[in-house]
Design a protein around this motif. Structure first.
Motif, PDB file in Angstrom:
ATOM      1  N   HIS A 276      45.507  37.070  33.875  1.00  0.00           N
ATOM      2  CA  HIS A 276      44.621  38.144  34.284  1.00  0.00           C
ATOM      3  C   HIS A 276      43.423  37.188  34.875  1.00  0.00           C
ATOM      4  CE1 HIS A 276      46.578  40.861  31.708  1.00  0.00           C
ATOM      5  NE2 HIS A 276      46.099  41.919  32.503  1.00  0.00           N
ATOM      6  N   LEU A 277      42.800  37.836  36.372  1.00  0.00           N
ATOM      7  CA  LEU A 277      41.946  37.228  36.718  1.00  0.00           C
ATOM      8  C   LEU A 277      40.563  38.031  36.396  1.00  0.00           C
ATOM      9  CD1 LEU A 277      40.717  34.966  38.938  1.00  0.00           C
ATOM     10  CD2 LEU A 277      40.858  36.535  40.418  1.00  0.00           C
ATOM     11  N   ARG A 278      39.795  37.707  35.371  1.00  0.00           N
ATOM     12  CA  ARG A 278      38.895  38.258  34.825  1.00  0.00           C
ATOM     13  C   ARG A 278      37.351  38.559  35.529  1.00  0.00           C
ATOM     14  NH1 ARG A 278      40.959  40.859  30.869  1.00  0.00           N
ATOM     15  NH2 ARG A 278      42.771  39.911  29.753  1.00  0.00           N
ATOM     16  N   LYS A 279      37.367  38.033  36.494  1.00  0.00           N
ATOM     17  CA  LYS A 279      36.137  37.922  37.455  1.00  0.00           C
ATOM     18  C   LYS A 279      36.657  38.414  38.602  1.00  0.00           C
ATOM     19  CE  LYS A 279      37.005  33.290  39.311  1.00  0.00           C
ATOM     20  NZ  LYS A 279      36.340  31.835  39.783  1.00  0.00           N
ATOM     21  N   PRO A 280      35.734  38.872  39.674  1.00  0.00           N
ATOM     22  CA  PRO A 280      35.832  39.581  40.637  1.00  0.00           C
ATOM     23  C   PRO A 280      36.654  38.443  41.726  1.00  0.00           C
ATOM     24  CG  PRO A 280      33.764  40.203  40.099  1.00  0.00           C
ATOM     25  CD  PRO A 280      34.138  39.074  39.280  1.00  0.00           C
ATOM     26  N   LEU A 281      37.493  39.161  42.581  1.00  0.00           N
ATOM     27  CA  LEU A 281      38.205  38.387  43.454  1.00  0.00           C
ATOM     28  C   LEU A 281      37.492  38.648  44.938  1.00  0.00           C
ATOM     29  CD1 LEU A 281      40.378  36.350  44.497  1.00  0.00           C
ATOM     30  CD2 LEU A 281      41.936  38.576  44.760  1.00  0.00           C
ATOM     31  N   PRO A 282      36.770  37.757  45.203  1.00  0.00           N
ATOM     32  CA  PRO A 282      35.809  38.268  46.462  1.00  0.00           C
ATOM     33  C   PRO A 282      36.967  38.579  47.893  1.00  0.00           C
ATOM     34  CG  PRO A 282      35.452  35.910  45.712  1.00  0.00           C
ATOM     35  CD  PRO A 282      36.700  36.310  44.941  1.00  0.00           C
ATOM     36  N   ALA A 283      36.081  39.360  48.755  1.00  0.00           N
ATOM     37  CA  ALA A 283      36.723  39.688  49.938  1.00  0.00           C
ATOM     38  C   ALA A 283      37.440  38.727  50.735  1.00  0.00           C
ATOM     39  CB  ALA A 283      35.792  40.483  50.869  1.00  0.00           C
ATOM     40  N   HIS A 284      38.696  38.955  51.273  1.00  0.00           N
ATOM     41  CA  HIS A 284      39.146  37.850  52.061  1.00  0.00           C
ATOM     42  C   HIS A 284      39.501  36.730  51.227  1.00  0.00           C
ATOM     43  CE1 HIS A 284      38.742  40.783  55.218  1.00  0.00           C
ATOM     44  NE2 HIS A 284      37.313  40.748  54.966  1.00  0.00           N
ATOM     45  N   SER A 285      39.884  36.948  49.873  1.00  0.00           N
ATOM     46  CA  SER A 285      40.268  35.601  49.254  1.00  0.00           C
ATOM     47  C   SER A 285      41.567  35.542  48.442  1.00  0.00           C
ATOM     48  CB  SER A 285      39.075  35.093  48.358  1.00  0.00           C
ATOM     49  OG  SER A 285      38.953  36.251  47.452  1.00  0.00           O
ATOM     50  N   SER A 286      42.037  34.726  47.854  1.00  0.00           N
ATOM     51  CA  SER A 286      43.449  34.790  47.011  1.00  0.00           C
ATOM     52  C   SER A 286      43.364  33.939  45.771  1.00  0.00           C
ATOM     53  CB  SER A 286      44.554  34.123  48.071  1.00  0.00           C
ATOM     54  OG  SER A 286      44.662  34.514  49.238  1.00  0.00           O
ATOM     55  N   TRP A 287      44.168  34.485  45.090  1.00  0.00           N
ATOM     56  CA  TRP A 287      44.374  34.087  43.715  1.00  0.00           C
ATOM     57  C   TRP A 287      46.109  33.802  43.341  1.00  0.00           C
ATOM     58  CZ3 TRP A 287      45.963  37.291  38.949  1.00  0.00           C
ATOM     59  CH2 TRP A 287      45.853  36.286  37.948  1.00  0.00           C
TER      60      TRP A 287
ATOM     61  N   HIS B 113      42.564  41.524  51.195  1.00  0.00           N
ATOM     62  CA  HIS B 113      42.219  41.591  52.519  1.00  0.00           C
ATOM     63  C   HIS B 113      41.168  42.545  52.972  1.00  0.00           C
ATOM     64  CE1 HIS B 113      45.874  39.268  53.605  1.00  0.00           C
ATOM     65  NE2 HIS B 113      46.269  40.047  52.762  1.00  0.00           N
ATOM     66  N   SER B 114      40.510  43.079  51.649  1.00  0.00           N
ATOM     67  CA  SER B 114      39.537  44.186  51.855  1.00  0.00           C
ATOM     68  C   SER B 114      38.281  43.519  52.248  1.00  0.00           C
ATOM     69  CB  SER B 114      39.445  45.189  50.844  1.00  0.00           C
ATOM     70  OG  SER B 114      38.743  44.605  49.685  1.00  0.00           O
ATOM     71  N   ALA B 115      37.096  44.381  52.498  1.00  0.00           N
ATOM     72  CA  ALA B 115      35.917  43.835  52.743  1.00  0.00           C
ATOM     73  C   ALA B 115      34.901  43.847  51.494  1.00  0.00           C
ATOM     74  CB  ALA B 115      35.054  44.684  53.830  1.00  0.00           C
ATOM     75  N   MET B 116      35.573  44.459  50.387  1.00  0.00           N
ATOM     76  CA  MET B 116      34.874  44.417  49.034  1.00  0.00           C
ATOM     77  C   MET B 116      35.617  43.795  47.823  1.00  0.00           C
ATOM     78  SD  MET B 116      33.563  48.466  48.944  1.00  0.00           S
ATOM     79  CE  MET B 116      35.292  49.114  48.952  1.00  0.00           C
ATOM     80  N   PRO B 117      34.860  43.103  47.139  1.00  0.00           N
ATOM     81  CA  PRO B 117      35.712  42.353  45.880  1.00  0.00           C
ATOM     82  C   PRO B 117      36.533  43.424  45.178  1.00  0.00           C
ATOM     83  CG  PRO B 117      33.184  42.634  45.403  1.00  0.00           C
ATOM     84  CD  PRO B 117      33.324  43.233  46.837  1.00  0.00           C
ATOM     85  N   VAL B 118      37.665  42.639  44.464  1.00  0.00           N
ATOM     86  CA  VAL B 118      38.329  43.448  43.595  1.00  0.00           C
ATOM     87  C   VAL B 118      37.800  43.082  42.265  1.00  0.00           C
ATOM     88  CG1 VAL B 118      40.659  43.655  42.579  1.00  0.00           C
ATOM     89  CG2 VAL B 118      40.312  43.574  44.959  1.00  0.00           C
ATOM     90  N   LEU B 119      37.362  43.991  41.235  1.00  0.00           N
ATOM     91  CA  LEU B 119      36.828  43.673  39.917  1.00  0.00           C
ATOM     92  C   LEU B 119      37.827  42.916  39.187  1.00  0.00           C
ATOM     93  CD1 LEU B 119      34.746  46.994  39.564  1.00  0.00           C
ATOM     94  CD2 LEU B 119      34.365  44.736  40.652  1.00  0.00           C
TER      95      LEU B 119
ATOM     96  N   VAL C 235      41.991  46.463  39.567  1.00  0.00           N
ATOM     97  CA  VAL C 235      40.695  47.403  39.380  1.00  0.00           C
ATOM     98  C   VAL C 235      39.705  47.158  40.566  1.00  0.00           C
ATOM     99  CG1 VAL C 235      38.582  47.829  37.981  1.00  0.00           C
ATOM    100  CG2 VAL C 235      40.975  47.140  36.806  1.00  0.00           C
ATOM    101  N   ASP C 236      39.812  48.256  41.387  1.00  0.00           N
ATOM    102  CA  ASP C 236      38.972  48.175  42.538  1.00  0.00           C
ATOM    103  C   ASP C 236      37.682  48.192  42.398  1.00  0.00           C
ATOM    104  OD1 ASP C 236      38.453  50.702  42.258  1.00  0.00           O
ATOM    105  OD2 ASP C 236      39.820  51.535  43.905  1.00  0.00           O
ATOM    106  N   ALA C 237      36.617  48.105  43.696  1.00  0.00           N
ATOM    107  CA  ALA C 237      35.267  47.831  43.599  1.00  0.00           C
ATOM    108  C   ALA C 237      34.719  49.303  43.092  1.00  0.00           C
ATOM    109  CB  ALA C 237      34.807  47.777  45.121  1.00  0.00           C
TER     110      ALA C 237
END
Length: 165
Positions: free
Chosen positions: A97-108, A64-70, A143-145
Protein backbone atom coordinates in the motif's frame (compact mmCIF):
# COMPACT_ATOMS: atom_id res chain seq x y z
CA UNK A 1 -79.37 3.09 -29.07
CA UNK A 2 -75.61 3.18 -28.88
CA UNK A 3 -73.74 5.84 -30.79
CA UNK A 4 -70.96 3.70 -32.27
CA UNK A 5 -69.08 6.67 -33.69
CA UNK A 6 -68.77 8.17 -30.22
CA UNK A 7 -67.69 4.87 -28.64
CA UNK A 8 -65.12 4.25 -31.40
CA UNK A 9 -63.74 7.78 -31.07
CA UNK A 10 -63.43 7.42 -27.26
CA UNK A 11 -61.66 4.06 -27.66
CA UNK A 12 -59.21 5.57 -30.19
CA UNK A 13 -58.53 8.50 -27.86
CA UNK A 14 -57.88 6.07 -24.98
CA UNK A 15 -55.45 4.02 -27.08
CA UNK A 16 -53.67 7.19 -28.22
CA UNK A 17 -53.40 8.48 -24.64
CA UNK A 18 -52.02 5.15 -23.43
CA UNK A 19 -49.50 5.08 -26.29
CA UNK A 20 -48.35 8.64 -25.57
CA UNK A 21 -47.97 7.89 -21.85
CA UNK A 22 -46.02 4.70 -22.61
CA UNK A 23 -43.71 6.56 -24.98
CA UNK A 24 -43.11 9.30 -22.40
CA UNK A 25 -42.25 6.74 -19.73
CA UNK A 26 -39.89 4.91 -22.08
CA UNK A 27 -38.08 8.16 -23.01
CA UNK A 28 -37.81 9.19 -19.35
CA UNK A 29 -36.40 5.81 -18.36
CA UNK A 30 -33.88 5.81 -21.21
CA UNK A 31 -32.75 9.35 -20.35
CA UNK A 32 -32.46 8.42 -16.69
CA UNK A 33 -30.26 5.44 -17.57
CA UNK A 34 -28.11 7.62 -19.82
CA UNK A 35 -27.71 10.22 -17.06
CA UNK A 36 -26.79 7.49 -14.55
CA UNK A 37 -24.16 6.15 -16.94
CA UNK A 38 -22.73 9.65 -17.51
CA UNK A 39 -22.61 10.20 -13.73
CA UNK A 40 -20.76 6.90 -13.22
CA UNK A 41 -18.30 7.85 -15.97
CA UNK A 42 -17.69 11.25 -14.35
CA UNK A 43 -17.14 9.64 -10.94
CA UNK A 44 -14.73 7.06 -12.39
CA UNK A 45 -12.79 9.56 -14.53
CA UNK A 46 -9.76 9.75 -12.24
CA UNK A 47 -9.74 6.03 -11.43
CA UNK A 48 -9.67 5.30 -15.19
CA UNK A 49 -6.53 7.43 -15.47
CA UNK A 50 -4.63 5.28 -12.97
CA UNK A 51 -3.07 2.56 -15.10
CA UNK A 52 -0.61 -0.23 -14.56
CA UNK A 53 2.04 -1.96 -16.60
CA UNK A 54 3.79 -5.20 -15.72
CA UNK A 55 7.38 -6.07 -16.53
CA UNK A 56 8.02 -9.07 -14.30
CA UNK A 57 8.73 -8.81 -11.39
CA UNK A 58 7.80 -5.10 -11.36
CA UNK A 59 4.30 -3.68 -11.60
CA UNK A 60 4.28 0.07 -12.19
CA UNK A 61 1.13 2.02 -11.29
CA UNK A 62 0.94 5.43 -12.94
CA UNK A 63 -1.39 8.34 -12.12
CA UNK A 64 -2.06 10.07 -15.46
CA UNK A 65 -4.63 12.46 -13.95
CA UNK A 66 -4.12 16.11 -13.00
CA UNK A 67 -4.95 15.43 -9.33
CA UNK A 68 -3.24 13.27 -6.72
CA UNK A 69 -4.54 9.82 -5.86
CA UNK A 70 -4.97 9.63 -2.08
CA UNK A 71 -4.14 5.94 -1.64
CA UNK A 72 -3.23 2.92 -3.74
CA UNK A 73 -3.05 -0.72 -2.71
CA UNK A 74 -2.06 -3.87 -4.58
CA UNK A 75 -3.09 -7.05 -2.74
CA UNK A 76 -2.30 -9.64 -5.35
CA UNK A 77 -1.79 -10.23 -9.04
CA UNK A 78 -3.56 -12.62 -11.38
CA UNK A 79 -1.08 -14.43 -13.63
CA UNK A 80 -2.09 -16.21 -16.85
CA UNK A 81 0.14 -18.08 -19.24
CA UNK A 82 -0.31 -17.73 -23.00
CA UNK A 83 -2.52 -20.84 -23.32
CA UNK A 84 -4.20 -20.78 -19.89
CA UNK A 85 -7.81 -19.86 -19.23
CA UNK A 86 -7.68 -20.00 -15.43
CA UNK A 87 -5.42 -17.55 -13.64
CA UNK A 88 -2.92 -18.13 -10.90
CA UNK A 89 -2.70 -15.92 -7.80
CA UNK A 90 0.60 -14.26 -7.09
CA UNK A 91 1.35 -12.29 -3.91
CA UNK A 92 2.88 -8.84 -3.91
CA UNK A 93 5.96 -8.19 -1.79
CA UNK A 94 5.63 -5.48 0.89
CA UNK A 95 4.96 -2.60 0.81
CA UNK A 96 1.60 -3.38 -0.79
CA UNK A 97 0.00 0.00 0.00
CA UNK A 98 1.11 3.52 -0.80
CA UNK A 99 -0.30 5.32 2.22
CA UNK A 100 0.56 8.79 1.02
CA UNK A 101 -0.87 10.60 -2.00
CA UNK A 102 0.53 9.66 -5.39
CA UNK A 103 1.04 13.02 -7.11
CA UNK A 104 -0.33 13.80 -10.55
CA UNK A 105 1.67 12.36 -13.45
CA UNK A 106 3.85 10.16 -11.25
CA UNK A 107 4.36 6.43 -10.72
CA UNK A 108 4.81 3.85 -7.97
CA UNK A 109 6.29 0.38 -8.40
CA UNK A 110 5.59 -2.84 -6.51
CA UNK A 111 7.28 -6.21 -6.88
CA UNK A 112 5.40 -9.50 -7.26
CA UNK A 113 6.70 -12.80 -5.97
CA UNK A 114 8.07 -15.25 -8.51
CA UNK A 115 5.80 -18.09 -7.39
CA UNK A 116 2.03 -18.29 -7.88
CA UNK A 117 -0.68 -20.70 -6.81
CA UNK A 118 -4.17 -21.87 -7.67
CA UNK A 119 -6.58 -24.56 -6.55
CA UNK A 120 -6.50 -27.46 -8.99
CA UNK A 121 -8.32 -30.75 -9.35
CA UNK A 122 -9.34 -32.39 -6.11
CA UNK A 123 -8.99 -29.04 -4.32
CA UNK A 124 -5.20 -29.46 -4.26
CA UNK A 125 -3.09 -26.32 -4.26
CA UNK A 126 -0.87 -26.17 -7.33
CA UNK A 127 2.26 -24.02 -7.44
CA UNK A 128 4.36 -22.79 -10.35
CA UNK A 129 6.93 -20.12 -11.17
CA UNK A 130 6.02 -16.98 -13.09
CA UNK A 131 7.56 -17.05 -16.58
CA UNK A 132 8.44 -14.35 -19.10
CA UNK A 133 5.38 -14.90 -21.34
CA UNK A 134 2.82 -14.62 -18.52
CA UNK A 135 0.24 -11.85 -18.44
CA UNK A 136 0.11 -10.16 -15.01
CA UNK A 137 -2.96 -8.20 -13.88
CA UNK A 138 -2.76 -6.71 -10.39
CA UNK A 139 -5.78 -6.11 -8.18
CA UNK A 140 -5.67 -2.37 -7.52
CA UNK A 141 -7.49 -0.51 -4.76
CA UNK A 142 -7.56 3.20 -5.56
CA UNK A 143 -8.82 6.08 -3.41
CA UNK A 144 -9.29 9.05 -5.74
CA UNK A 145 -9.03 12.77 -4.94
CA UNK A 146 -12.71 12.92 -3.97
CA UNK A 147 -12.28 10.09 -1.43
CA UNK A 148 -14.12 7.41 -3.41
CA UNK A 149 -12.65 3.91 -3.31
CA UNK A 150 -12.34 1.89 -6.53
CA UNK A 151 -11.28 -1.69 -7.36
CA UNK A 152 -9.63 -2.48 -10.64
CA UNK A 153 -7.98 -5.57 -12.15
CA UNK A 154 -5.14 -4.51 -14.40
CA UNK A 155 -6.44 -1.87 -16.77
CA UNK A 156 -10.06 -3.03 -16.78
CA UNK A 157 -12.88 -0.62 -15.96
CA UNK A 158 -12.84 0.43 -12.31
CA UNK A 159 -15.77 -0.48 -10.06
CA UNK A 160 -16.87 1.60 -7.10
CA UNK A 161 -16.44 -0.06 -3.71
CA UNK A 162 -19.64 0.40 -1.70
CA UNK A 163 -19.31 2.25 1.58
CA UNK A 164 -20.65 0.22 4.50
CA UNK A 165 -21.57 2.11 7.64
Amino acid sequence: MTDWWSVSLNAAVAVGTLSAASAALWVARRDGQRLDEERRDRLAAQAKLVTCSADFPDITITNHSAMPVLEIGVRLAIVCGPAERVGWVCKVKPPTHLRKPLPAHSSWTVVVEDECQRVGEGNKVETRKVTAGDKIDPELRIVDASGLEWMRYGNTAPSLVPVIF
